[in-house]
Design an enzyme around this catalytic site. Sequence first.
Site, PDB file in Angstrom:
ATOM      1  N   GLY A   1     -17.704  37.812 -21.051  1.00 25.14           N
ATOM      2  CA  GLY A   1     -18.374  38.452 -22.219  1.00 25.14           C
ATOM      3  C   GLY A   1     -17.277  38.275 -23.463  1.00 25.14           C
ATOM      4  O   GLY A   1     -16.276  37.896 -23.232  1.00 25.14           O
TER       5      GLY A   1
ATOM      6  N   ALA B   1     -13.522  43.414 -26.035  1.00 21.67           N
ATOM      7  CA  ALA B   1     -12.802  42.878 -25.414  1.00 21.67           C
ATOM      8  C   ALA B   1     -12.663  41.700 -24.854  1.00 21.67           C
ATOM      9  O   ALA B   1     -11.755  41.363 -25.234  1.00 21.67           O
ATOM     10  CB  ALA B   1     -12.929  44.330 -23.879  1.00 21.67           C
ATOM     11  N   GLY B   2     -13.682  41.567 -24.147  1.00 20.02           N
ATOM     12  CA  GLY B   2     -13.960  39.761 -23.859  1.00 20.02           C
ATOM     13  C   GLY B   2     -13.725  38.954 -25.428  1.00 20.02           C
ATOM     14  O   GLY B   2     -12.632  37.658 -25.053  1.00 20.02           O
TER      15      GLY B   2
ATOM     16  N   ARG C   1     -17.340  65.765 -26.131  1.00 24.33           N
ATOM     17  CA  ARG C   1     -18.840  65.052 -26.170  1.00 24.33           C
ATOM     18  C   ARG C   1     -19.477  65.277 -24.591  1.00 24.33           C
ATOM     19  O   ARG C   1     -20.366  66.474 -25.140  1.00 24.33           O
ATOM     20  CB  ARG C   1     -18.994  63.595 -26.085  1.00 24.33           C
ATOM     21  CG  ARG C   1     -18.506  62.872 -26.835  1.00 24.33           C
ATOM     22  CD  ARG C   1     -19.089  61.491 -27.213  1.00 24.33           C
ATOM     23  NE  ARG C   1     -18.612  60.686 -28.127  1.00 24.33           N
ATOM     24  CZ  ARG C   1     -18.474  59.269 -28.350  1.00 24.33           C
ATOM     25  NH1 ARG C   1     -18.767  58.571 -27.261  1.00 24.33           N
ATOM     26  NH2 ARG C   1     -18.213  59.060 -30.127  1.00 24.33           N
TER      27      ARG C   1
ATOM     28  N   GLU D   1     -14.656  48.904 -21.335  1.00 23.88           N
ATOM     29  CA  GLU D   1     -15.482  49.639 -21.059  1.00 23.88           C
ATOM     30  C   GLU D   1     -15.439  49.358 -18.598  1.00 23.88           C
ATOM     31  O   GLU D   1     -15.964  50.369 -18.220  1.00 23.88           O
ATOM     32  CB  GLU D   1     -17.026  49.922 -20.949  1.00 23.88           C
ATOM     33  CG  GLU D   1     -17.899  50.661 -20.812  1.00 23.88           C
ATOM     34  CD  GLU D   1     -19.221  50.654 -21.229  1.00 23.88           C
ATOM     35  OE1 GLU D   1     -19.078  50.266 -22.802  1.00 23.88           O
ATOM     36  OE2 GLU D   1     -19.973  51.653 -21.296  1.00 23.88           O
TER      37      GLU D   1
ATOM     38  N   ARG E   1     -14.565  60.310 -22.289  1.00 23.12           N
ATOM     39  CA  ARG E   1     -13.975  59.465 -23.569  1.00 23.12           C
ATOM     40  C   ARG E   1     -14.779  60.336 -24.473  1.00 23.12           C
ATOM     41  O   ARG E   1     -15.672  60.798 -25.289  1.00 23.12           O
ATOM     42  CB  ARG E   1     -14.710  58.037 -23.872  1.00 23.12           C
ATOM     43  CG  ARG E   1     -14.046  57.245 -25.285  1.00 23.12           C
ATOM     44  CD  ARG E   1     -14.695  56.285 -24.607  1.00 23.12           C
ATOM     45  NE  ARG E   1     -15.800  55.712 -25.304  1.00 23.12           N
ATOM     46  CZ  ARG E   1     -16.860  55.943 -26.437  1.00 23.12           C
ATOM     47  NH1 ARG E   1     -16.143  56.061 -27.664  1.00 23.12           N
ATOM     48  NH2 ARG E   1     -18.431  55.867 -26.138  1.00 23.12           N
TER      49      ARG E   1
ATOM     50  N   LEU F   1     -14.081  51.627 -28.682  1.00 20.19           N
ATOM     51  CA  LEU F   1     -13.314  50.673 -29.683  1.00 20.19           C
ATOM     52  C   LEU F   1     -11.559  50.131 -29.776  1.00 20.19           C
ATOM     53  O   LEU F   1     -11.234  48.983 -29.740  1.00 20.19           O
ATOM     54  CB  LEU F   1     -14.074  50.510 -30.788  1.00 20.19           C
ATOM     55  CG  LEU F   1     -15.172  50.887 -31.329  1.00 20.19           C
ATOM     56  CD1 LEU F   1     -15.883  50.933 -32.969  1.00 20.19           C
ATOM     57  CD2 LEU F   1     -16.084  50.024 -30.506  1.00 20.19           C
TER      58      LEU F   1
END
Lengths: 656, 250
Positions: free
Chosen positions: A40, A44-45, A337, A432, A442, A448
């Site tokens: 990924g 993150a990756g 949300r 994620e 979340r 991010l």
Amino acid sequence: MSLDSKIPEGPMDQKWTKHKMDSKLINPANKRKYTVIVVGSGLAGGAAAASLAEMGYQVKCFCYQDSPRRAHSIAAQGGINAAKNYQNDGDSVHRLFYDTVKGGDFRAREANVHRLAEVSNAIIDQCTAQGVPFAREYGGLLDNRSFGGAQVSRTFYARGQTGQQLLIGCYQALEKEISKGGVTMYPRTEMMDVVKVNGHAKGIVVRDMITGKVESHAADAVILATGGYGNVFFLSTNAMGCNVTAALRAHKRGAYFANPCYTQIHPTCIPVSGDYQSKLTLMSESLRNDGRIWVPKGKDDAEAIRTGKKSPEDIAEDDRDYYLERKYPSYGNLAPRDVSSRAAKEVCDDGRGVAPTGLGVYLDFKDAIARLGEDVIRARYGNLFQMYEKITGDNPYGTPMQIFPAVHYTMGGLWVDYNLQTTVPGLHCLGEANFSDHGANRLGASALMQGLADGYYVIPSTIAVYLAGEKPGTITTDMDEFKEVEKEVDERMNALVNVKGNRTVDSFHKELGLIMWDNCGMARTEESLKHALKRIPEIRDDFWKNVRVPGKANGINAELEKAARVADFLEFAEVMCYDALERAESCGGHFRLEYQFTEDSPEVKSGSTQPGEALRRDDKFAYVAAWEFKGVGAEPTLHKEELTFDSVHLAIRSYA
Amino acid sequence: MNLTLKVWRQYDIQDDGRLETYDAKDIPIEASFLEMLDIVNERIINDGGEPIHFDHDCREGICGQCSLTVNGIPHSKEQGITVCQLHMRKFKDGETIWIEPFRAKAFPLLRDLMVDRSAFDRIIAAGGFIDVRTGSAQDANNLPVAKTRAEASMDAAACIGCGACVAACKNASAMLFVSAKAAHLNLLPQGAPEKDKRVLGMVRQMDAEGFGNCTNLYECEAVCPKEISVENIARLNRDYAVALAKEAAV
């Protein structure tokens, strides 16, 4: 196997510092002897791959897109949180920590969330230094805006494309390391399985999406940063290629899957209009800074709008129900949300929805345009308004937007300890794809933050905890373990093209998606989940008997890629439903109709909540549900990590 | 609505490509262009054929992976969108639509409408970055940047790397892409220390990849889904001249 979260001892605000101090280090000359695989290339990756290479590790990075710059982090619109307190409005690391734990409905691991809040400020510094063009004020300093679930302005942004700008920063750092030889990049390469040697993750098997060749890569440790599983619903805001394959394959090799039932339904998306639709489009939460959400008070007015007899302008101010402002006066349109999505569902279930399908509410900028002028609104949201107009053909400067909740993000993921290591030694999971920081819901602009925190700051430090105990470079791809997995993957690919049935891959994916949305979506019940658990294996059996994958297993074959992913969704969907069934409470993105406050609840009578709000059951369910794979179609085994709340007091989550 | 499609089909780089004709009947007018292709592909598969291959991912105009030339224009004649944001309401019932890949020597064809744009990644690797090691940054507000300058940088940074600029150019020049990527960083004080090195590195890699030269026709700007300005090309030419002169002087 018992779950050891490896949370460091000591006071909450010193755990991370102490942990870094106590952890083993690998000396700079030895780092280059270690190879690390990163699957990924999103925030993150990409951040992990670039940072690890900078430190001296040899990194191999894989993505299915044609370039690492296209990973789906790119689509994040609104912003990234940090506890900078540049606005002098009372923000702090503790407040960001507190808001995130509360926003997650008390189902996240406190120590991880605190670390996230601690490193948040360094992320903004790093990205700014990389040249991320964050929005600025006239004095040249960084600007902020507000997001749901917070009463401070802590969100940094780059117009409506914060995700793209952060990812470009990350990608440029990655390309820099590629040019220096520290990272070898494998685009258009899909991970098909994890390879274990003596119980440790020591490599992966991939499929080259151009040649179709199945190949192995060996390493001293493996990092998965492969995103969420929202596409199990077919329709979501995810990119078309987002999938659960890497996480599911790791799960089948022994990594526990944690809290898969926690899915985030984002309140502001463009409503579904027909069965040809391939994906749903998000309208950034930042719009709720200035837009007001409403439906008509009367069902007759709503009916008239749906049938085109009335337009929104015909509804008098007094006949409009600004339901979020009414129910949650202190947060108003910026309620979190999960709360906002449920409220939208509630008014639509009540027959007051406005889209032609009845599933839509208004997001209205009339007051903001009157107050600030159209130019200010265009400067803030211009590209989002343009995107809306392209899709719907309506001009949101003149008429309110129609929005409805849609699947957006998945809080559940592979179980990881404080070092971000899964239950398989050597296998780490970031962003994620893991479960740890967002609990059951979340908050906006936190994805991010978490992806970059994991990639830039956490894993570069914690991977040494594992690697320090490993002799580098002992694994090669000619070992039997690799050959066996390669053979399995080859057979799986060939099996898919050889079914030669009479139904397309998409037709199965849509069928599964509808089952999941209707039974394990915004509202779930014991009955609906049991129904889904009956239907999923039936669809899976049908798939393996009747799917039609044209073409061959070698060469470019988009249908084969989709088929392999859908086959894995068909296995994964079950563990999601088992988790939702087992969790007999409502929390965050998991709403069980049986568990909600009613008129008779003492908490409602005392005024601390309202009927219809989520009823959490802390005495029974304050734990992480981590599922162990027991075979396809077999019920997975539940393992519990009890959650303790030392710094944040467990309470009914109120935004009134 | 009913349409006729003329679609470029080519199994791989060795294959001679050809335009094939498909009837696209009963297409919902609300569908997006790629959803129209999804519908056509479902029918092709049901009829025993192999679907039309095309690149796509986010389907909301930001990932830059979709890359179709529609009626001769990359991302279609509509302004300021990627082809995934194009909707069928922009077409007339009964129309014939030509669909081809992004064509350029530096973008070798992979299959049907898919091309290889990895040349762009190699241009970035040749200097399109700011070399700042993770963990070494100062406080973000220690370096104020004038709002106008930050906005100009952001305008350039909006590039999604799709390659439409190259496909639209009769010379297959990558100048709009390269200049936007360079301007994003060169306009910021953070990008100043490596500016000359960056510009020389990126331009040389661009030439090595086989992109053509810019002859200032500005087709690139006209098709750019993010409406990146050709001002960036002027900026790059200036910065490149300065960097070359400095290099020669050393």
